[in-house]
Design an enzyme around this catalytic site. Structure first.
Site, PDB file in Angstrom:
ATOM      1  N   LYS A 172       8.610  39.882  -1.259  1.00 12.79           N
ATOM      2  CA  LYS A 172       9.865  40.623  -1.416  1.00 12.79           C
ATOM      3  C   LYS A 172      11.087  39.727  -1.264  1.00 12.79           C
ATOM      4  CE  LYS A 172       7.997  45.112  -0.238  1.00 12.79           C
ATOM      5  NZ  LYS A 172       7.627  45.955   0.890  1.00 12.79           N
ATOM      6  N   LYS A 192      -0.454  50.156 -10.721  1.00 14.55           N
ATOM      7  CA  LYS A 192      -0.621  51.361  -9.910  1.00 14.55           C
ATOM      8  C   LYS A 192       0.497  52.352 -10.201  1.00 14.55           C
ATOM      9  CE  LYS A 192       0.210  51.580  -5.379  1.00 14.55           C
ATOM     10  NZ  LYS A 192       0.171  51.488  -3.919  1.00 14.55           N
ATOM     11  N   LYS A 217       5.449  55.150  -6.292  1.00  9.19           N
ATOM     12  CA  LYS A 217       6.623  56.020  -6.111  1.00  9.19           C
ATOM     13  C   LYS A 217       7.923  55.223  -6.071  1.00  9.19           C
ATOM     14  CE  LYS A 217       5.846  56.725  -1.148  1.00  9.19           C
ATOM     15  NZ  LYS A 217       6.210  55.426  -0.627  1.00  9.19           N
TER      16      LYS A 217
HETATM   17  P1  AMP Z   1       3.025  53.878  -1.207  1.00  6.98           P
HETATM   18  O1  AMP Z   1       3.539  55.001  -2.049  1.00  6.98           O
HETATM   19  O2  AMP Z   1       2.662  52.669  -2.011  1.00  6.98           O
HETATM   20  O3  AMP Z   1       3.909  53.587  -0.015  1.00  6.98           O
HETATM   21  O4  AMP Z   1       1.638  54.360  -0.591  1.00  6.98           O
HETATM   22  C1  AMP Z   1       1.511  55.449   0.285  1.00  6.98           C
HETATM   23  C2  AMP Z   1       0.058  55.876   0.295  1.00  6.98           C
HETATM   24  O5  AMP Z   1      -0.302  56.427  -0.988  1.00  6.98           O
HETATM   25  C3  AMP Z   1      -0.936  54.745   0.544  1.00  6.98           C
HETATM   26  O6  AMP Z   1      -2.009  55.265   1.313  1.00  6.98           O
HETATM   27  C4  AMP Z   1      -1.404  54.365  -0.820  1.00  6.98           C
HETATM   28  O7  AMP Z   1      -2.701  53.816  -0.806  1.00  6.98           O
HETATM   29  C5  AMP Z   1      -1.398  55.705  -1.551  1.00  6.98           C
HETATM   30  N1  AMP Z   1      -1.103  55.496  -2.976  1.00  6.98           N
HETATM   31  C6  AMP Z   1       0.089  55.146  -3.506  1.00  6.98           C
HETATM   32  N2  AMP Z   1       0.023  55.048  -4.841  1.00  6.98           N
HETATM   33  C7  AMP Z   1      -1.264  55.327  -5.185  1.00  6.98           C
HETATM   34  C8  AMP Z   1      -1.973  55.364  -6.420  1.00  6.98           C
HETATM   35  N3  AMP Z   1      -1.362  55.124  -7.570  1.00  6.98           N
HETATM   36  N4  AMP Z   1      -3.278  55.689  -6.392  1.00  6.98           N
HETATM   37  C9  AMP Z   1      -3.898  55.953  -5.215  1.00  6.98           C
HETATM   38  N5  AMP Z   1      -3.295  55.928  -4.019  1.00  6.98           N
HETATM   39  C10 AMP Z   1      -1.992  55.615  -3.983  1.00  6.98           C
END
Ligand code: AMP
Length: 345
Positions: A134, A215, A218
């Site tokens: 980052k 992926k 968000k």
């Molecule tokens: P993040 O949104 O990256 O902060 O992730 C928050 C949680 O959501 C974590 O446990 C990630 O592993 C899960 N997560 C986020 N994006 C995905 C995705 N596209 N597929 C599966 N799990 C996700």
């Protein structure tokens, strides 16, 4: 007494809630979500749904990690609104059997983080992969981008969980947590339980519909055409799925899993299955997309209906999180007090 009242009671009311793992009747689970964007179908299938299942056998603490959202330039009003949205969403997906809290409402997290900063070194924090990534190409970053792994260590150690299931991207942070706990204990006396790192059960990994090799996230391109938000209405889901990338192969077995050659189609099949649908008899991309849309809409419908009810009941949300924060404070305060005493304060 409401369901939340009952579930927010310590396991054994006559025993202090912070007792070491051996005295617990249920294992403890802890999970924090960073409110940096609108929750997606990926978050739901990969995190929220498994979290809901964990509540059945563990004493769960689920938090909104608002402090962790401050490590990069942020907008205060947007953060506030995302925290409110995620707070209601967690309830809407049924996570209110857990202790729900907002991290900044439980001051022990930042208080312990400071003590741990006094045992961490700038050298080891500078080696964190996420800091390097980052901060790459940026002359100067917020100091919190360097120190947030220590806050994460505090988030974990305060709850004395026996195990921390962690994916590869967070493994280095949990290893740091263990190192800091071991170092603190060795230098100042036994305060922290050193958690074991475990591999979580394989959860669905949802890829971006428009860029199926990335992926569905968000943050970043969360408003992108390939990201299905948890609160997207059915027509928006339909439009996004209709525009999902497939490929030019239109043979009779075009609808098949092949992660290397057909990442878009494979992703749609994964989503279909994770949402309880079946690809049996589907031979065209059009049919696959219709099936995916129907399955996703059906999966999200109860969550969205419940979200509308919960969001309209502000007092319930506020009360649930206030009660959760109170329990989180009472569980973590003795651990913080032990750390203060040990370090000489
Ligand atoms: P993040 O949104 O990256 O902060 O992730 C928050 C949680 O959501 C974590 O446990 C990630 O592993 C899960 N997560 C986020 N994006 C995905 C995705 N596209 N597929 C599966 N799990 C996700």
């Amino acid at each position: 007494m409401t369901r939340t009242d009952q579930l927010c009671q310590p396991d054994q009311p006559d025993q202090p809630d912070h007792l070491a793992p051996a005295h617990r009747t249920r294992p403890r689970a802890l999970s924090l979500l960073k409110p940096t964007g609108h929750l997606t179908l990926g978050n739901y299938l990969g995190a929220l749904r498994p979290m809901a299942a964990t509540q059945e056998h563990a004493d769960c603490f689920f938090g909104l990690a608002d402090l962790h959202s401050l490590t990069i330039p942020h907008d205060a009003a947007r953060l506030r609104s995302l925290v409110a949205e995620q707070a209601a969403t967690l309830i809407a997906v049924g996570l209110d059997a857990a202790t729900l809290f907002v991290q900044s409402h439980v001051p022990t997290h930042s208080q312990l983080a400071y003590l741990l900063e006094c045992v961490a070194t700038t050298g080891e924090l500078g080696r964190m992969i996420q800091f390097k990534e980052k901060g790459r190409g940026v002359e100067s970053t917020r100091a919190s981008l360097l120190t947030y792994p220590v806050l994460m260590a505090a988030d974990i150690l305060l709850y004395r969980p026996e195990q921390v299931p962690v994916g590869d991207d967070q493994r280095q942070h949990v290893e740091l947590t263990r190192d800091l706990a071991v170092r603190f204990n060795a230098t100042y006396g036994q305060v922290f339980t050193v958690p074991e790192i475990t591999t979580p059960p394989v959860a669905a990994r949802v890829m971006d519909l428009a860029e199926p090799t990335s992926k569905m996230g968000k943050s970043g391109a969360a408003d992108g055409p390939g990201v299905i938000r948890l609160l997207d209405p059915p027509d928006v889901v339909r439009r996004k799925v209709a525009r999902a990338v497939t490929d030019s192969d239109t043979g009779p077995d075009a609808v098949r899993r092949d992660r290397a050659e057909k990442p878009g189609v494979t992703n749609l099949l994964d989503i279909l299955e994770a949402c309880g649908g079946s690809a049996e008899g589907l031979t065209t991309y059009g049919a696959l997309k219709r099936a995916v849309t129907d399955a996703v809409v059906a999966e999200l419908d109860p969550v969205q209906k419940r979200y509308a009810e919960v969001a309209a009941e502000r007092a319930y949300v506020t009360e649930t999180y206030a009660r959760g924060a109170e329990r989180a404070r009472s569980v973590t305060q003795p651990v913080l007090a032990a750390a203060y005493a040990a370090i000489g304060l």
